[in-house]
Motif scaffolding. Structure first.
Motif, PDB file in Angstrom:
ATOM      1  N   ALA A  40     -26.540  31.576  -2.646  1.00 32.99           N
ATOM      2  CA  ALA A  40     -26.039  32.330  -3.804  1.00 32.99           C
ATOM      3  C   ALA A  40     -25.351  31.499  -4.621  1.00 32.99           C
ATOM      4  O   ALA A  40     -23.745  31.786  -4.481  1.00 32.99           O
ATOM      5  N   PRO A  41     -25.478  30.447  -5.272  1.00 30.18           N
ATOM      6  CA  PRO A  41     -24.494  29.512  -6.039  1.00 30.18           C
ATOM      7  C   PRO A  41     -23.603  30.277  -7.011  1.00 30.18           C
ATOM      8  O   PRO A  41     -22.444  29.842  -7.504  1.00 30.18           O
ATOM      9  N   GLU A  42     -24.176  31.532  -7.572  1.00 27.39           N
ATOM     10  CA  GLU A  42     -23.653  32.181  -8.480  1.00 27.39           C
ATOM     11  C   GLU A  42     -22.474  33.003  -7.917  1.00 27.39           C
ATOM     12  O   GLU A  42     -21.610  33.552  -8.738  1.00 27.39           O
ATOM     13  N   SER A  43     -22.339  33.166  -6.865  1.00 30.24           N
ATOM     14  CA  SER A  43     -21.373  33.989  -6.087  1.00 30.24           C
ATOM     15  C   SER A  43     -19.974  33.519  -5.870  1.00 30.24           C
ATOM     16  O   SER A  43     -19.029  34.120  -5.977  1.00 30.24           O
ATOM     17  N   ILE A  44     -20.035  31.926  -6.190  1.00 26.42           N
ATOM     18  CA  ILE A  44     -18.966  31.227  -5.955  1.00 26.42           C
ATOM     19  C   ILE A  44     -18.814  30.225  -7.452  1.00 26.42           C
ATOM     20  O   ILE A  44     -19.448  29.434  -7.523  1.00 26.42           O
ATOM     21  N   PRO A  45     -17.624  30.615  -8.458  1.00 21.74           N
ATOM     22  CA  PRO A  45     -17.865  29.807  -9.531  1.00 21.74           C
ATOM     23  C   PRO A  45     -17.420  28.294  -9.601  1.00 21.74           C
ATOM     24  O   PRO A  45     -17.589  27.616 -10.686  1.00 21.74           O
ATOM     25  N   PHE A  46     -16.568  28.215  -8.527  1.00 24.36           N
ATOM     26  CA  PHE A  46     -16.263  26.420  -8.448  1.00 24.36           C
ATOM     27  C   PHE A  46     -17.110  25.691  -7.507  1.00 24.36           C
ATOM     28  O   PHE A  46     -17.752  26.263  -6.599  1.00 24.36           O
ATOM     29  N   GLU A  47     -16.982  24.374  -7.597  1.00 25.95           N
ATOM     30  CA  GLU A  47     -17.826  23.482  -6.819  1.00 25.95           C
ATOM     31  C   GLU A  47     -17.263  23.185  -5.324  1.00 25.95           C
ATOM     32  O   GLU A  47     -15.867  23.588  -5.175  1.00 25.95           O
ATOM     33  N   ARG A  48     -17.859  22.583  -4.701  1.00 21.38           N
ATOM     34  CA  ARG A  48     -17.347  22.137  -3.316  1.00 21.38           C
ATOM     35  C   ARG A  48     -16.008  21.330  -3.251  1.00 21.38           C
ATOM     36  O   ARG A  48     -14.979  21.462  -2.444  1.00 21.38           O
ATOM     37  N   ASP A  49     -15.849  20.487  -4.080  1.00 19.43           N
ATOM     38  CA  ASP A  49     -14.623  19.411  -4.210  1.00 19.43           C
ATOM     39  C   ASP A  49     -13.257  20.309  -4.519  1.00 19.43           C
ATOM     40  O   ASP A  49     -12.584  19.988  -3.695  1.00 19.43           O
ATOM     41  N   THR A  50     -13.411  21.275  -5.404  1.00 19.13           N
ATOM     42  CA  THR A  50     -12.253  22.305  -5.620  1.00 19.13           C
ATOM     43  C   THR A  50     -11.801  23.137  -4.353  1.00 19.13           C
ATOM     44  O   THR A  50     -10.893  22.992  -3.848  1.00 19.13           O
ATOM     45  N   PHE A  51     -12.915  23.626  -3.688  1.00 15.42           N
ATOM     46  CA  PHE A  51     -12.572  24.157  -2.275  1.00 15.42           C
ATOM     47  C   PHE A  51     -11.883  23.394  -1.274  1.00 15.42           C
ATOM     48  O   PHE A  51     -10.831  23.746  -0.638  1.00 15.42           O
ATOM     49  N   TYR A  52     -12.438  22.047  -1.245  1.00 19.43           N
ATOM     50  CA  TYR A  52     -11.846  21.260  -0.049  1.00 19.43           C
ATOM     51  C   TYR A  52     -10.483  20.619  -0.355  1.00 19.43           C
ATOM     52  O   TYR A  52      -9.700  20.414   0.330  1.00 19.43           O
ATOM     53  N   ARG A  53     -10.402  20.379  -1.866  1.00 17.00           N
ATOM     54  CA  ARG A  53      -9.079  19.914  -1.982  1.00 17.00           C
ATOM     55  C   ARG A  53      -8.075  20.928  -1.951  1.00 17.00           C
ATOM     56  O   ARG A  53      -6.775  20.606  -1.649  1.00 17.00           O
ATOM     57  N   PHE A  54      -8.468  22.017  -2.039  1.00 12.27           N
ATOM     58  CA  PHE A  54      -7.432  23.270  -1.871  1.00 12.27           C
ATOM     59  C   PHE A  54      -7.140  23.213  -0.378  1.00 12.27           C
ATOM     60  O   PHE A  54      -5.836  23.165  -0.055  1.00 12.27           O
ATOM     61  N   LEU A  55      -7.915  23.034   0.506  1.00  8.25           N
ATOM     62  CA  LEU A  55      -7.613  23.299   1.877  1.00  8.25           C
ATOM     63  C   LEU A  55      -6.845  21.979   2.458  1.00  8.25           C
ATOM     64  O   LEU A  55      -6.084  22.026   3.255  1.00  8.25           O
ATOM     65  N   ASN A  56      -7.086  20.975   1.788  1.00  4.55           N
ATOM     66  CA  ASN A  56      -6.651  19.526   2.104  1.00  4.55           C
ATOM     67  C   ASN A  56      -5.585  19.347   1.572  1.00  4.55           C
ATOM     68  O   ASN A  56      -4.826  18.230   1.758  1.00  4.55           O
ATOM     69  N   SER A  57      -4.812  20.090   0.590  1.00  7.22           N
ATOM     70  CA  SER A  57      -3.717  19.967   0.016  1.00  7.22           C
ATOM     71  C   SER A  57      -2.501  19.892   1.013  1.00  7.22           C
ATOM     72  O   SER A  57      -2.304  20.821   1.730  1.00  7.22           O
ATOM     73  N   CYS A  58      -1.682  18.976   0.736  1.00  5.57           N
ATOM     74  CA  CYS A  58      -0.530  18.784   1.644  1.00  5.57           C
ATOM     75  C   CYS A  58       0.830  19.440   0.868  1.00  5.57           C
ATOM     76  O   CYS A  58       1.982  19.147   1.341  1.00  5.57           O
ATOM     77  N   ALA A  59       0.548  19.892  -0.267  1.00  7.36           N
ATOM     78  CA  ALA A  59       1.688  20.530  -1.017  1.00  7.36           C
ATOM     79  C   ALA A  59       2.059  22.218  -0.689  1.00  7.36           C
ATOM     80  O   ALA A  59       3.047  22.320  -0.674  1.00  7.36           O
ATOM     81  N   ILE A  60       0.987  22.641   0.028  1.00  8.84           N
ATOM     82  CA  ILE A  60       1.184  24.183   0.368  1.00  8.84           C
ATOM     83  C   ILE A  60       1.970  24.338   1.549  1.00  8.84           C
ATOM     84  O   ILE A  60       1.805  23.621   2.592  1.00  8.84           O
ATOM     85  N   HIS A  61       3.255  25.140   1.661  1.00 12.57           N
ATOM     86  CA  HIS A  61       3.602  25.424   2.659  1.00 12.57           C
ATOM     87  C   HIS A  61       3.166  26.751   3.418  1.00 12.57           C
ATOM     88  O   HIS A  61       3.404  28.020   3.237  1.00 12.57           O
ATOM     89  N   TRP A  62       2.068  26.563   4.286  1.00 12.27           N
ATOM     90  CA  TRP A  62       1.157  27.546   4.986  1.00 12.27           C
ATOM     91  C   TRP A  62       2.052  28.542   5.814  1.00 12.27           C
ATOM     92  O   TRP A  62       1.991  29.530   5.993  1.00 12.27           O
ATOM     93  N   ARG A  63       3.133  27.773   6.436  1.00 12.45           N
ATOM     94  CA  ARG A  63       3.897  28.557   7.473  1.00 12.45           C
ATOM     95  C   ARG A  63       4.951  29.692   6.792  1.00 12.45           C
ATOM     96  O   ARG A  63       4.878  30.723   6.992  1.00 12.45           O
ATOM     97  N   LYS A  64       5.273  29.361   5.741  1.00 18.21           N
ATOM     98  CA  LYS A  64       6.017  30.188   4.665  1.00 18.21           C
ATOM     99  C   LYS A  64       5.131  31.163   4.224  1.00 18.21           C
ATOM    100  O   LYS A  64       5.603  32.557   3.895  1.00 18.21           O
ATOM    101  N   PHE A  65       3.907  30.863   3.723  1.00 14.39           N
ATOM    102  CA  PHE A  65       2.748  31.861   3.345  1.00 14.39           C
ATOM    103  C   PHE A  65       2.768  33.005   4.195  1.00 14.39           C
ATOM    104  O   PHE A  65       2.757  34.187   3.892  1.00 14.39           O
TER     105      PHE A  65
END
Length: 355
Positions: A40-65
């Motif tokens: 269902a490609p219409e259910s997600i407005p962004f592409e694969r690269d956007t999603f994986y860039r978010f997960l692979n970001s080294c800027a986010i402080h996940w412990r603090k979140f």
């Protein structure tokens, strides 16, 4: 919002929250990002690269979140309905984050599995949780590699800035366990997580750790190692802690990422899911949250039976008809008899008896 506080923001493109929610709801959809985008490609407005860039970001402080999220749940949803005399605790425990079939996962190490008694490939997931005796919330974590380079099967990426949150997380993952424990506890205290005691099992217990944790303002309840070299003048308890972090099991089965940032992000997202489910379970199952009001309401409903209520409504209707001078008393009685006759026999007999 917790996102800017954790350095999770975007200058342009899709909002961070929209991307996070797609990752958050994946397990409830029972489909991976790839499968959902394909079916269902219409259910997600962004592409694969956007999603994986978010997960692979080294800027986010996940412990603090997760700390900010968990503390907010405690202070706004749990504490107002809980007695101030209840003792809250922080629980430290570890569990195996297995990646036994992997070869190229960043900081992959040989770790000892206490359950099977063997060494496996993966991480030692150190978890800091909070509990009031009824609800457990995982507040923070660290996927421990090994402080020994000989035990590491893969090193840390050289492309990551050591000053970034991802770089600091990698450095912490290669520290000794007592140092990581103190870091997580200090962060929990700074975040305002309410607790008076720290619980952990015997392999975290040492005189140096006990003194350092006490200096942070916590009392320790732990299983003490049996040793002729150590003597304790005061024991608060000698029972082992529950393996709370095992409640967030199967972490390694949902992701196949090889980036340490993505693994950290995935663990934090799983913690957030668990917090939501734990809070929902408490709301649905904890009758004490309503106090005596719950029982008083039940007693009041028991005093007023359904048929009694129906008779009262019919009597009120008859009185209103008489006062409005629409029908006389004989016509009202005829209308009532017709109404009762239209009902089921059992209901009609009961209404006549009540009247």
């Amino acid at each position: 919002m917790a996102a800017p506080s954790c350095n999770a923001y975007k200058l342009r493109g899709f909002a961070v929250m929209a991307i996070f929610l797609v990752a958050f709801e994946a397990v409830f959809q029972r489909r991976s990002f790839y499968q959902r985008k394909k079916d269902a490609p219409e259910s997600i407005p962004f592409e694969r690269d956007t999603f994986y860039r978010f997960l692979n970001s080294c800027a986010i402080h996940w412990r603090k979140f997760t700390l900010i999220l968990g503390t907010a749940i405690i202070q706004k949803a749990i504490a107002p309905l809980t007695s101030g005399a209840r003792r809250n605790v922080l629980i430290i425990d570890d569990s195996l984050f297995s990646r036994n079939r992997s070869k190229k996962v960043e900081l992959l190490a040989r770790v000892y599995d206490h359950v099977s008694g063997t060494y496996m490939k993966g991480f030692r997931m150190l978890t800091l949780g909070w509990s009031d005796g009824n609800t457990f919330l995982p507040l923070s974590h660290c996927l421990l590699s090994s402080s020994s380079k000989q035990q590491q099967l893969q090193g840390a990426s050289e492309d990551v800035d050591p000053r970034s949150n991802g770089g600091k997380q990698r450095k912490l993952a290669q520290c000794k366990v007592p140092e990581v424990v103190l870091t997580l506890l200090q962060e929990a205290r700074e975040a305002g997580a309410p607790a008076q005691h720290v619980l952990f099992d015997s392999w975290f217990c040492s005189p140096a750790s006990l003194h350092q944790i006490h200096e942070l303002g916590y009392d320790v309840i732990a299983r003490v190692k049996k040793s002729e070299k150590m003597h304790f003048s005061r024991l608060m308890a000698s029972t082992g802690t529950s393996r709370s972090s095992s409640r967030c099991a199967s972490l390694g089965k949902e992701t196949r990422s090889i980036s340490y940032d993505a693994l950290t992000a995935h663990t934090a997202i799983v913690f957030a899911r668990y917090m939501m489910l734990a809070l929902e379970q408490r709301r649905n199952m904890d009758e004490r949250s309503l106090g005596e009001l719950f029982y008083l309401t039940i007693d009041e409903l028991e005093d007023l039976h359904y048929l009694d209520a129906l008779v009262s409504l019919l009597n009120l209707l008859m009185d209103c008809a008489k006062e409005a001078e629409i029908l006389d008393e004989e016509q009202v009685n005829q209308l009532l008899d017709l109404f009762v006759a239209k009902l089921l026999n059992l209901w009609g007999k009961c209404l006549k008896q009540c009247a």
